[in-house]
Design a protein around this motif. Structure first.
Motif, PDB file in Angstrom:
ATOM      1  N   CYS A 379      30.256 -15.347  30.121  1.00 11.10           N
ATOM      2  CA  CYS A 379      30.569 -14.214  29.209  1.00 11.10           C
ATOM      3  C   CYS A 379      29.144 -13.679  28.425  1.00 11.10           C
ATOM      4  CB  CYS A 379      31.705 -13.744  28.570  1.00 11.10           C
ATOM      5  SG  CYS A 379      33.170 -13.700  29.757  1.00 11.10           S
ATOM      6  N   ALA A 380      28.818 -14.734  27.645  1.00  9.87           N
ATOM      7  CA  ALA A 380      27.782 -14.421  26.740  1.00  9.87           C
ATOM      8  C   ALA A 380      26.508 -14.157  27.502  1.00  9.87           C
ATOM      9  CB  ALA A 380      27.548 -15.863  25.873  1.00  9.87           C
ATOM     10  N   LEU A 381      26.254 -14.860  28.533  1.00  8.66           N
ATOM     11  CA  LEU A 381      24.963 -14.718  28.813  1.00  8.66           C
ATOM     12  C   LEU A 381      25.061 -13.401  29.840  1.00  8.66           C
ATOM     13  CD1 LEU A 381      22.091 -15.652  30.098  1.00  8.66           C
ATOM     14  CD2 LEU A 381      23.508 -16.529  32.220  1.00  8.66           C
ATOM     15  N   GLN A 382      26.196 -12.829  30.259  1.00 14.59           N
ATOM     16  CA  GLN A 382      26.125 -11.530  30.992  1.00 14.59           C
ATOM     17  C   GLN A 382      25.937 -10.392  29.897  1.00 14.59           C
ATOM     18  OE1 GLN A 382      29.791 -11.068  33.194  1.00 14.59           O
ATOM     19  NE2 GLN A 382      29.647  -8.963  33.657  1.00 14.59           N
ATOM     20  N   GLU A 383      26.765 -10.717  28.784  1.00 11.68           N
ATOM     21  CA  GLU A 383      26.427  -9.613  27.667  1.00 11.68           C
ATOM     22  C   GLU A 383      24.983  -9.645  27.182  1.00 11.68           C
ATOM     23  OE1 GLU A 383      28.179  -9.064  23.248  1.00 11.68           O
ATOM     24  OE2 GLU A 383      29.673  -9.851  24.653  1.00 11.68           O
ATOM     25  N   ALA A 384      24.348 -10.654  27.075  1.00  9.37           N
ATOM     26  CA  ALA A 384      22.950 -10.683  26.741  1.00  9.37           C
ATOM     27  C   ALA A 384      22.196  -9.813  27.372  1.00  9.37           C
ATOM     28  CB  ALA A 384      22.708 -11.890  26.366  1.00  9.37           C
ATOM     29  N   MET A 385      22.562  -9.902  28.967  1.00 11.29           N
ATOM     30  CA  MET A 385      21.737  -9.372  30.014  1.00 11.29           C
ATOM     31  C   MET A 385      21.961  -8.052  30.481  1.00 11.29           C
ATOM     32  SD  MET A 385      21.806 -12.621  32.713  1.00 11.29           S
ATOM     33  CE  MET A 385      21.316 -11.557  34.099  1.00 11.29           C
ATOM     34  N   GLY A 387      22.030  -4.492  30.332  1.00 11.65           N
ATOM     35  CA  GLY A 387      20.998  -3.189  29.885  1.00 11.65           C
ATOM     36  C   GLY A 387      19.538  -3.692  29.952  1.00 11.65           C
ATOM     37  N   THR A 388      19.161  -4.782  30.408  1.00 13.11           N
ATOM     38  CA  THR A 388      17.995  -5.332  30.528  1.00 13.11           C
ATOM     39  C   THR A 388      17.256  -5.509  32.026  1.00 13.11           C
ATOM     40  OG1 THR A 388      18.473  -7.751  30.427  1.00 13.11           O
ATOM     41  CG2 THR A 388      18.512  -6.595  28.274  1.00 13.11           C
ATOM     42  N   THR A 389      16.291  -6.047  32.191  1.00 15.66           N
ATOM     43  CA  THR A 389      15.760  -6.386  33.674  1.00 15.66           C
ATOM     44  C   THR A 389      15.793  -7.868  33.643  1.00 15.66           C
ATOM     45  OG1 THR A 389      13.474  -6.377  32.687  1.00 15.66           O
ATOM     46  CG2 THR A 389      14.273  -4.420  33.515  1.00 15.66           C
ATOM     47  N   ILE A 390      16.341  -8.772  32.845  1.00 12.05           N
ATOM     48  CA  ILE A 390      16.384 -10.012  32.667  1.00 12.05           C
ATOM     49  C   ILE A 390      17.335 -10.515  33.910  1.00 12.05           C
ATOM     50  CG2 ILE A 390      17.020 -12.086  31.603  1.00 12.05           C
ATOM     51  CD1 ILE A 390      16.841 -10.556  28.991  1.00 12.05           C
ATOM     52  N   ARG A 391      16.803 -11.441  34.734  1.00 11.87           N
ATOM     53  CA  ARG A 391      17.393 -12.009  35.872  1.00 11.87           C
ATOM     54  C   ARG A 391      17.621 -13.551  35.742  1.00 11.87           C
ATOM     55  NH1 ARG A 391      14.601  -8.478  39.254  1.00 11.87           N
ATOM     56  NH2 ARG A 391      15.519  -6.433  39.402  1.00 11.87           N
ATOM     57  N   VAL A 392      18.638 -14.289  35.902  1.00 12.10           N
ATOM     58  CA  VAL A 392      18.857 -15.723  35.700  1.00 12.10           C
ATOM     59  C   VAL A 392      19.306 -16.184  37.168  1.00 12.10           C
ATOM     60  CG1 VAL A 392      20.245 -17.414  34.899  1.00 12.10           C
ATOM     61  CG2 VAL A 392      19.313 -15.697  33.525  1.00 12.10           C
ATOM     62  N   ASN A 393      18.500 -17.213  37.565  1.00 13.90           N
ATOM     63  CA  ASN A 393      18.952 -18.032  38.824  1.00 13.90           C
ATOM     64  C   ASN A 393      20.133 -18.949  38.686  1.00 13.90           C
ATOM     65  OD1 ASN A 393      17.043 -16.531  40.375  1.00 13.90           O
ATOM     66  ND2 ASN A 393      15.546 -18.033  40.272  1.00 13.90           N
ATOM     67  N   GLU A 394      19.781 -19.745  37.660  1.00 20.67           N
ATOM     68  CA  GLU A 394      20.942 -20.733  37.294  1.00 20.67           C
ATOM     69  C   GLU A 394      20.860 -21.073  35.852  1.00 20.67           C
ATOM     70  OE1 GLU A 394      23.878 -22.089  37.949  1.00 20.67           O
ATOM     71  OE2 GLU A 394      23.309 -22.678  39.993  1.00 20.67           O
ATOM     72  N   PHE A 395      21.775 -21.831  35.139  1.00 19.11           N
ATOM     73  CA  PHE A 395      21.691 -22.220  33.922  1.00 19.11           C
ATOM     74  C   PHE A 395      22.908 -23.284  33.595  1.00 19.11           C
ATOM     75  CE2 PHE A 395      25.283 -19.321  33.464  1.00 19.11           C
ATOM     76  CZ  PHE A 395      25.859 -19.815  32.452  1.00 19.11           C
ATOM     77  N   THR A 396      22.652 -23.984  32.700  1.00 19.98           N
ATOM     78  CA  THR A 396      23.774 -24.965  31.984  1.00 19.98           C
ATOM     79  C   THR A 396      23.429 -25.087  30.461  1.00 19.98           C
ATOM     80  OG1 THR A 396      24.810 -27.172  32.565  1.00 19.98           O
ATOM     81  CG2 THR A 396      22.367 -27.058  32.545  1.00 19.98           C
ATOM     82  N   VAL A 397      24.556 -25.531  29.845  1.00 20.71           N
ATOM     83  CA  VAL A 397      24.461 -25.650  28.402  1.00 20.71           C
ATOM     84  C   VAL A 397      24.939 -27.135  27.739  1.00 20.71           C
ATOM     85  CG1 VAL A 397      25.063 -24.762  26.304  1.00 20.71           C
ATOM     86  CG2 VAL A 397      25.179 -23.215  28.382  1.00 20.71           C
ATOM     87  N   GLU A 419      11.945 -13.057  33.403  1.00 16.03           N
ATOM     88  CA  GLU A 419      11.867 -13.813  31.897  1.00 16.03           C
ATOM     89  C   GLU A 419      12.274 -12.407  30.974  1.00 16.03           C
ATOM     90  OE1 GLU A 419       9.094 -16.506  30.298  1.00 16.03           O
ATOM     91  OE2 GLU A 419       9.298 -17.484  32.479  1.00 16.03           O
ATOM     92  N   PRO A 420      12.829 -12.945  29.681  1.00 17.18           N
ATOM     93  CA  PRO A 420      13.066 -11.776  28.871  1.00 17.18           C
ATOM     94  C   PRO A 420      11.616 -11.529  28.213  1.00 17.18           C
ATOM     95  CG  PRO A 420      14.299 -13.682  27.982  1.00 17.18           C
ATOM     96  CD  PRO A 420      13.689 -13.894  29.463  1.00 17.18           C
ATOM     97  N   ALA A 427      17.820 -15.194  22.984  1.00 13.65           N
ATOM     98  CA  ALA A 427      18.641 -16.244  22.367  1.00 13.65           C
ATOM     99  C   ALA A 427      19.498 -16.026  21.341  1.00 13.65           C
ATOM    100  CB  ALA A 427      17.697 -17.162  21.747  1.00 13.65           C
ATOM    101  N   GLU A 428      19.050 -14.883  20.521  1.00 14.94           N
ATOM    102  CA  GLU A 428      20.115 -14.289  19.640  1.00 14.94           C
ATOM    103  C   GLU A 428      21.163 -13.590  19.941  1.00 14.94           C
ATOM    104  OE1 GLU A 428      19.630 -12.185  15.409  1.00 14.94           O
ATOM    105  OE2 GLU A 428      17.758 -12.970  15.973  1.00 14.94           O
ATOM    106  N   ALA A 429      20.774 -12.927  21.175  1.00 12.67           N
ATOM    107  CA  ALA A 429      21.924 -11.886  21.659  1.00 12.67           C
ATOM    108  C   ALA A 429      22.838 -12.821  22.419  1.00 12.67           C
ATOM    109  CB  ALA A 429      21.244 -11.336  22.707  1.00 12.67           C
ATOM    110  N   ILE A 430      22.506 -14.026  22.883  1.00 11.74           N
ATOM    111  CA  ILE A 430      23.401 -14.966  23.324  1.00 11.74           C
ATOM    112  C   ILE A 430      24.245 -15.596  22.377  1.00 11.74           C
ATOM    113  CG2 ILE A 430      23.664 -17.405  24.526  1.00 11.74           C
ATOM    114  CD1 ILE A 430      21.257 -16.692  26.319  1.00 11.74           C
ATOM    115  N   ASP A 431      23.484 -16.081  21.221  1.00 10.06           N
ATOM    116  CA  ASP A 431      24.150 -16.462  20.031  1.00 10.06           C
ATOM    117  C   ASP A 431      25.304 -15.672  19.531  1.00 10.06           C
ATOM    118  OD1 ASP A 431      23.964 -19.188  18.502  1.00 10.06           O
ATOM    119  OD2 ASP A 431      24.083 -17.577  16.894  1.00 10.06           O
ATOM    120  N   ASN A 432      24.912 -14.337  19.420  1.00  9.42           N
ATOM    121  CA  ASN A 432      26.055 -13.378  18.815  1.00  9.42           C
ATOM    122  C   ASN A 432      27.106 -13.054  19.794  1.00  9.42           C
ATOM    123  OD1 ASN A 432      24.118 -12.790  16.496  1.00  9.42           O
ATOM    124  ND2 ASN A 432      23.184 -11.127  17.664  1.00  9.42           N
ATOM    125  N   ALA A 433      26.870 -13.156  20.774  1.00 13.36           N
ATOM    126  CA  ALA A 433      28.020 -12.962  21.852  1.00 13.36           C
ATOM    127  C   ALA A 433      28.902 -14.209  21.827  1.00 13.36           C
ATOM    128  CB  ALA A 433      27.534 -13.206  23.366  1.00 13.36           C
TER     129      ALA A 433
END
Length: 500
Positions: A379-385, A387-397, A419-420, A427-433
């Protein structure tokens, strides 16, 4: 509209009425399932060991039968694998679905003549629910592809062994056989990358209308199609209108998929596993998937934060609440008893009962007491993305407990499609989410125990290289969204360094 499409709509209406019958009587339905399971298994070895003959209520059941994971159940399973009968369920299972265990190597999950039909019916009914709600049925006249494992099975002691998706391939209804792709020969290929290339060649000129599979592997298929055709998948398959998926949350992939396809298509989410087919998306309008209460599975739910207590309370279907993170415990007509499948769920509706998969009880980050789960990072990644043109193929934390300098942090390994412009702002948008979703994480940031998230870019195909390194490229395998250790993180870091 074709005769086949008209027939599909009529059948969809019939199945909808049957579904409503049990969905509107959830507690009675589950009680009937429970009583049948106990009655049918009384004379099995497990039933005798746990005094099933004297179990009259669910309370009796929870007192006599402890919660088990695969390791705990393994002594019984090994007897069945050796050919013994009446161990966990009546007679012998028809199949063993072979899966990859995190601690025990290969796991062998039984499928019986009682349980197997529910796997097939659930997949069928998911599509019929879509037809009933939307009125769309023309896609049944086109070609359909299900990206799955090899259908080649082994036989031992009168039981067949194989991947669940490969076993299910033997049960495709006759009326779909002509529509189904790829060919049997291609489906039997083991090398996933070669298999994808072969599927591209077979399907490229076909009228594909339905495509199904785990998003990460369907994405690879779409990318190869686009490379071959030099145009969006939606132009290659002009009548492609329905994407069916399961195993992972689709939202992090949605923007990427719509770009690859060139337009939006409807989607249906499924919640299948070797242990049972638990839920499917029954509505395009409502959040969550319909929990299948009439499919030979008795469900219990334990609050995640209480799961590791000495005697955690389990809740039956009539006792659950909205929005609570539960570990799902199942007892089935395949002989799994109070079995922890490892998935956590949250209810989005209680009438009918719908769930979302919120994560894995073993896949979390709590290196500092933050209790972060899969749903929160997605959800954090989705919220940070948004309204942007950022696209993600895959991720892990993963947590970084001992950084070379500064405070510890959560490290996000992200393979970007686009990429952003400002990585720090992202990163800050993800963190805030994350801080909005998880108060423990927020406390750690405020208290200067953690610094904000750090993003590490993963080169293209970096995650595929990781999956290949552990022998899990393709099929039903998927990257964990988060880990409490750095096994995946260390591979990705080393791989990045070797490329640079």
């Amino acid at each position: 509209m074709s005769i086949k499409a008209i027939a599909a709509k009529l059948f969809a209406q019939h199945i909808h009425k049957k579904t409503q019958t049990w969905a509107k009587n959830p507690v009675a339905t589950q009680l009937a399932v429970f009583e049948n399971l106990i009655q049918e298994a009384q004379q099995t070895q497990f039933g005798k060991d746990h005094d099933f003959v004297h179990i009259k209520t669910t309370e009796d059941f929870t007192k006599k039968v402890p919660i088990r994971d695969y390791e705990d159940l393994k002594p019984y399973v090994e007897k069945v694998v050796k050919g013994e009968e009446n161990v966990l369920w009546k007679g012998k299972p028809l199949y063993f679905a072979k899966t990859s265990g995190t601690t025990s190597g290969a796991k062998y999950i039984p499928l019986t003549k009682e349980s197997m039909p529910y796997h097939i019916e659930a997949a069928r009914n998911a599509i019929l629910s879509y037809i009933h709600e939307t009125g769309k049925a023309d896609f049944v006249d086109g070609k359909m592809i299900f990206l799955q494992g090899s259908p080649i099975l082994e036989q031992k002691n009168g039981i067949q062994f194989g991947r669940l998706s490969g076993i299910v391939a033997h049960f495709v209804p006759k009326y779909l056989q002509k529509n189904r792709m790829p060919s049997w020969e291609t489906n039997c290929m083991d090398d996933w990358e070669a298999k994808i290339d072969a599927i591209v060649e077979e399907t490229f000129a076909e009228n594909m209308t339905v495509i199904s599979g785990i998003p990460s592997w369907v994405q690879m298929y779409f990318e190869r199609l686009q490379q071959k055709g030099q145009k969006p998948v939606g132009e290659i398959f002009k009548n492609f209108s329905l994407f069916i998926y399961g195993g992972v949350n689709y939202e992090p992939y949605r923007a990427k998929f719509e770009n690859l396809i060139g337009r939006k298509v409807d989607s249906i989410e499924l919640f299948p596993a070797s242990e049972g087919f638990f839920a499917y998306q029954d509505s395009q309008k409502e959040k969550g998937m319909l929990l299948l209460l009439n499919s030979g599975i008795f469900y219990e739910f334990i609050k995640s934060e209480e799961f590791y207590n000495e005697n955690p309370r389990s809740y039956t279907i009539g006792e659950v609440e909205l929005g609570v993170n539960y570990v799902m415990i199942i007892s089935t007509n395949a002989g799994l008893w109070r079995y922890n499948i490892g998935d956590t769920v949250q209810f989005t509706s209680l009438a009918p009962y719908r769930v979302i998969v919120s994560g894995r009880i073993k896949h979390y980050i709590s290196a500092f007491g933050e209790h972060v789960i899969g749903k929160e990072v997605e959800c954090a990644l989705q919220e940070a993305m948004e309204g942007t043109t950022i696209r993600v193929n895959e991720f892990t934390v993963a947590p970084q407990i001992n950084p070379l300098e500064g405070l510890p942090y959560h490290e996000w390994f992200i393979e970007f499609e686009q990429e952003p412009e400002d990585m720090n702002a992202f990163a800050e948008a993800i963190d805030n989410a994350m801080r909005k979703q998880n108060i423990y994480y927020d406390d750690l940031i405020v208290g200067n125990i953690l610094q904000k998230v750090v993003i590490t870019k993963v080169p293209k195909n970096g995650f595929q290289e990781y999956m290949k390194s552990i022998g899990k490229l393709g099929g039903q395998n998927k990257i964990p969204r988060l880990s409490n250790d750095r096994k995946i993180a260390d591979f990705l870091t080393k791989n990045n360094n070797e490329r640079n």
